[in-house]
Design an enzyme around this catalytic site. Structure first.
Site, PDB file in Angstrom:
ATOM      1  N   GLY A 172      38.971  32.120  37.054  1.00  0.00           N
ATOM      2  CA  GLY A 172      38.501  32.658  38.333  1.00  0.00           C
ATOM      3  C   GLY A 172      39.026  34.056  38.603  1.00  0.00           C
ATOM      4  O   GLY A 172      38.303  34.931  39.077  1.00  0.00           O
ATOM      5  N   CYS A 173      40.285  34.283  38.266  1.00  0.00           N
ATOM      6  CA  CYS A 173      40.905  35.592  38.519  1.00  0.00           C
ATOM      7  C   CYS A 173      40.326  36.659  37.597  1.00  0.00           C
ATOM      8  O   CYS A 173      40.136  37.803  37.998  1.00  0.00           O
ATOM      9  CB  CYS A 173      42.421  35.497  38.354  1.00  0.00           C
ATOM     10  SG  CYS A 173      43.154  34.365  39.549  1.00  0.00           S
TER      11      CYS A 173
END
Length: 156
Positions: free
Chosen positions: A43-44
């Site tokens: 996600g990051c």
């Protein structure tokens, strides 16, 4: 937790390139300050690459992007190099800034509790006032929404 309409807490943090940056360094420009949990996680990485891909559009409206996590400067350096991130990643290893912004929280993952950053973005105007807070960010479409809001801020 800080709120929209209040002054953003100032800070000085190290970057992945070994220098330090302060929020005050960017007075006069809108700042997109995004807090994320960890370098090199799915996600990051998607969020960082999304901001990277729109970096030129943010620059065109005079906005600065700053990413913050509790990872070390050396981790940030590797992450930024791997994905060619054109904006600074700031290291908040003791979580003092994340705590001041109210994004360092107890999280539960797979039934296990731990402290960490809740993915949150702050849109700060050129006077250092928080104009918009995006809590518990879902990455899909987020960067485009922030860019749209920066454009409105810059035009109005």
């Amino acid at each position: 937790m800080v709120e929209e309409g209040q002054k953003a807490p100032d800070f000085t943090l190290p970057t992945g390139t070994g220098e330090t940056m302060s929020l005050a360094d960017f007075r006069g420009k809108p700042v997109v300050l995004y807090f994320y949990p960890r370098d090199n996680t799915p996600g990051c990485t998607k969020e960082a690459c999304g901001f990277r891909d729109l970096h030129e559009a943010f620059s065109e409206v005079g906005a600065v992007i700053l990413g913050v996590s509790t990872d070390s400067p050396s981790s940030h350096k590797k992450f930024a190099e791997k994905y060619q991130l054109p904006f600074p990643l700031l290291s908040d290893e003791d979580a003092a800034v994340s705590t001041a912004y109210g994004v360092y929280k107890e999280k539960t993952r797979y039934g296990k509790k731990s402290m960490g950053i809740e993915r949150t973005t702050f849109l700060i105007d050129g006077d250092g006032v928080i104009r918009k807070i995006y809590p518990r960010v879902k990455v899909e479409g987020h960067m485009e929404q922030v860019l749209e809001d920066v454009r409105h801020l810059s035009n109005g």
